[in-house]
Motif scaffolding. Sequence first.
Motif, short mmCIF file in Angstrom:
data_model
loop_
_atom_site.label_atom_id
_atom_site.label_comp_id
_atom_site.label_asym_id
_atom_site.label_seq_id
_atom_site.Cartn_x
_atom_site.Cartn_y
_atom_site.Cartn_z
N ASP A 164 0.83 -1.21 0.00
CA ASP A 164 0.00 0.00 0.00
C ASP A 164 0.86 1.26 0.00
O ASP A 164 1.94 1.30 0.61
N THR A 183 -7.79 10.26 -1.27
CA THR A 183 -6.85 10.43 -2.38
C THR A 183 -7.02 11.78 -3.06
O THR A 183 -6.08 12.30 -3.67
N GLN A 203 3.68 4.57 -11.35
CA GLN A 203 2.56 4.23 -10.48
C GLN A 203 2.00 5.48 -9.82
O GLN A 203 0.78 5.65 -9.71
N ASP A 206 0.02 7.43 -12.31
CA ASP A 206 -1.28 6.78 -12.54
C ASP A 206 -2.28 7.20 -11.46
O ASP A 206 -3.44 7.49 -11.75
N ILE A 207 -1.82 7.23 -10.22
CA ILE A 207 -2.68 7.63 -9.11
C ILE A 207 -3.08 9.11 -9.27
O ILE A 207 -4.25 9.48 -9.09
N CYS A 208 -2.10 9.93 -9.64
CA CYS A 208 -2.37 11.36 -9.85
C CYS A 208 -3.39 11.56 -10.96
O CYS A 208 -4.27 12.42 -10.87
N LEU A 239 4.37 10.08 -2.26
CA LEU A 239 3.79 8.77 -2.00
C LEU A 239 4.90 7.83 -1.58
O LEU A 239 5.94 7.75 -2.24
N PRO A 262 -4.40 3.18 -2.65
CA PRO A 262 -3.60 2.86 -3.84
C PRO A 262 -2.43 1.98 -3.44
O PRO A 262 -1.92 2.08 -2.31
N ARG A 264 0.90 -0.95 -4.98
CA ARG A 264 1.61 -1.64 -6.05
C ARG A 264 1.59 -3.13 -5.70
O ARG A 264 1.68 -3.51 -4.53
#
Length: 287
Positions: A164, A183, A203, A206-208, A239, A262, A264
């Motif tokens: 996480d 988030t 990664q 992608d979250i952003c 992060l 979020p 990986r």
Amino acid sequence: MTLREFEYIIAVGDTLSFSRAAELCHVSQPTLSSQVKKIEGSLGVTIFERSNRRVHITAVGADIIASARRILREVAVMRETATTAQEPLAGRFNLGAFPTLASYLFPQVLPKIRKTLPDLSLVLREEKTDVLIEELRQGTLDAAFIALPVDDPALIAAKLFDDDFYLAVPADHTLARHKSVPTDVLREHRLLLLEEGHCLRDQALDICHIVGSGGQTDYRATSLETLRQMVKIGSGITLMPKLAIEPSDDTIVYLPFQGRPPHRTIGLVWRKTSKRTAIYEAIIDMF
């Protein structure tokens, strides 16, 4: 032609330099050059165009080098098959991981591997994901810890765990008093990222993208530890994967995200053609 001669032309092809290739192969440059000329004479083609300043691979030379790589891979598979048949849980084992994972996972898993597989001779490799995948394909790595998914028909991946992401903020940051954050908070604050080429950067972006945040572009760190130091001095927030969190550090607060965090996904990846199944299964069972 010998396998050693194949190694010579591959080395020249990789370095585009006869002197550097000779160093890699631990022979003198005249020896290497004469052996390459011998191969060219035997085949009746020019593999490398030479000048005083550079080495260029010819079109036919590229095909020959590719064939040499395939031959050496098949020989490696043959040797691996023989070794595995004799001692399935022993021998040299090349294990890789990407930089934002290696420093944190290797110290945890290596004692377990040594205890469970005491006859295994481990050689560790830390590199970016694209390099690890290429080395797996080429046979120079036996397995690697990589963030999934890995889309390559030549490779097999087994999920090990989800790691996480937390939001790392300075202890005096306005967010530090919260127990958790949504988030969406990423839209409102300056997010520090790793430089290009790191899968963790991809990664994070992608979250952003999902939450509509851009991420900071005027500073890109080379490692998680650099990011951590930049957060400490108040240059931004970032992060941080749970595996890399240092709970004893009171200068940074690590905030969990609300809801499904979020993350990986970390997996063990190896070649489909590898015969070292017993070792892969033993490592997977450690998680």
